[in-house]
Design a protein around this motif. Structure first.
Motif, short mmCIF file in Angstrom:
data_model
loop_
_atom_site.label_atom_id
_atom_site.label_comp_id
_atom_site.label_asym_id
_atom_site.label_seq_id
_atom_site.Cartn_x
_atom_site.Cartn_y
_atom_site.Cartn_z
N UNK A 195 45.86 52.07 28.68
CA UNK A 195 45.45 51.57 30.00
C UNK A 195 46.67 51.21 30.85
N UNK A 196 47.70 50.64 30.22
CA UNK A 196 48.94 50.34 30.95
C UNK A 196 49.59 51.62 31.43
N UNK A 197 49.65 52.62 30.57
CA UNK A 197 50.25 53.91 30.94
C UNK A 197 49.47 54.57 32.07
N UNK A 198 48.16 54.41 32.07
CA UNK A 198 47.31 54.99 33.12
C UNK A 198 47.33 54.20 34.42
N UNK A 199 48.02 53.05 34.44
CA UNK A 199 48.15 52.26 35.65
C UNK A 199 46.99 51.33 35.93
N UNK A 200 46.09 51.15 34.96
CA UNK A 200 44.93 50.30 35.19
C UNK A 200 45.30 48.83 35.43
N UNK A 201 46.42 48.40 34.87
CA UNK A 201 46.83 47.00 35.01
C UNK A 201 47.76 46.78 36.19
N UNK A 221 48.86 32.34 30.67
CA UNK A 221 49.09 32.98 31.96
C UNK A 221 49.59 34.39 31.67
N UNK A 222 49.00 35.38 32.34
CA UNK A 222 49.31 36.77 32.05
C UNK A 222 49.64 37.50 33.35
N UNK A 223 50.66 38.34 33.31
CA UNK A 223 51.04 39.19 34.42
C UNK A 223 51.46 40.54 33.86
N UNK A 224 51.73 41.48 34.75
CA UNK A 224 52.31 42.77 34.34
C UNK A 224 53.63 42.93 35.07
N UNK A 225 54.64 43.24 34.30
CA UNK A 225 55.95 43.50 34.88
C UNK A 225 56.00 44.95 35.32
N UNK A 283 37.90 39.21 40.99
CA UNK A 283 36.93 40.31 40.92
C UNK A 283 37.61 41.61 40.49
N UNK A 284 38.84 41.81 40.95
CA UNK A 284 39.59 43.01 40.52
C UNK A 284 39.85 42.98 39.02
N UNK A 285 40.18 41.80 38.48
CA UNK A 285 40.39 41.66 37.04
C UNK A 285 39.08 41.88 36.30
N UNK A 286 37.99 41.32 36.82
CA UNK A 286 36.67 41.53 36.21
C UNK A 286 36.34 43.01 36.17
N UNK A 287 36.58 43.71 37.27
CA UNK A 287 36.31 45.15 37.32
C UNK A 287 37.23 45.92 36.38
N UNK A 330 38.43 44.76 33.52
CA UNK A 330 37.88 44.53 32.18
C UNK A 330 36.68 45.43 31.96
N UNK A 331 35.83 45.52 32.96
CA UNK A 331 34.62 46.33 32.85
C UNK A 331 34.94 47.82 32.75
N UNK A 332 36.07 48.25 33.32
CA UNK A 332 36.40 49.68 33.33
C UNK A 332 37.14 50.14 32.08
N UNK A 333 37.61 49.21 31.26
CA UNK A 333 38.35 49.61 30.07
C UNK A 333 37.44 50.36 29.10
N UNK A 334 37.95 51.44 28.60
CA UNK A 334 37.19 52.30 27.70
C UNK A 334 37.37 51.84 26.25
N UNK A 335 36.30 51.39 25.60
CA UNK A 335 36.44 50.94 24.21
C UNK A 335 36.95 52.05 23.30
#
Length: 174
Positions: free
Chosen positions: A43-49, A69-73, A127-131, A133-138
């Motif tokens: 998901x990180x490689x695909x740019x989802x985060x 606390x979480x961020x993406x560098x 809401x973007x974070x919620x979406x 989470x919802x979009x992540x493929x198990x």
């Protein structure tokens, strides 16, 4: 055999997991950071985060007394975990609600609408974070991890439904 022990393990989790608040923060950070980056590598490689580039979200688990606390560098394309940061949004709830969310046993909108999970702060980012989470493929998770999360989530959902049907009070987030 495992299916029969999961309800016991969930009940044990209610008693044992709060002890994790006594784990030194550097160990929590190391485990969270390594685990998140490994599990969400695709998901990180695909740019989802990318919505978290230099933006901080706080996850707070009330009944465990834990928060991160979480961020993406954008430079390292890695998720980073800190004890304190200039958070823009906090997502909070009890550990079982996060389990139901992660296992897809409860719809994120339902959990937020029923105030079992709360978003405080920048609602748009929340809401973007919620979406996200919802979009992540198990299916992108390691199979063993997804099967474990799904099995525990199904058991937690069944226990919750049994509580509702029996009229037992349910612990709420907050």
């Amino acid at each position: 055999m495992l299916k029969k022990t999961i309800p016991f393990l969930l009940s044990a989790g209610d008693r044992v997991l709060p002890l994790t608040r006594h784990t030194p923060y550097f160990a929590q950070r190391l485990a969270m950071q390594r685990g998140l980056n490994k599990v969400f590598a695709e998901a990180l490689e695909d740019g989802l985060f990318d919505i978290l580039d230099d933006r901080w979200v706080q996850l707070r688990i009330h009944d465990l007394g834990l928060q991160w606390c979480i961020t993406k560098s954008p430079r390292s394309n890695q998720l980073l975990v800190a004890r304190q940061a200039p958070v823009e949004v906090t997502i909070a709830g009890n550990w079982r609600e996060f389990l139901l969310l992660a296992s897809r046993q409860e719809d994120p909108d339902t959990l937020f609408f029923r105030r079992r999970l709360q978003i405080d702060g920048d609602t748009e980012l929340g809401l973007a974070v919620k979406n996200l989470i919802d979009s992540l493929d198990p299916e992108s998770l390691p199979k063993w991890l997804w099967h474990a999360v799904e099995a525990f989530g199904q058991s937690a959902a069944a226990q919750q439904q049994a509580q509702i049907l029996s009229g037992e009070p349910r612990a709420t987030a907050g």
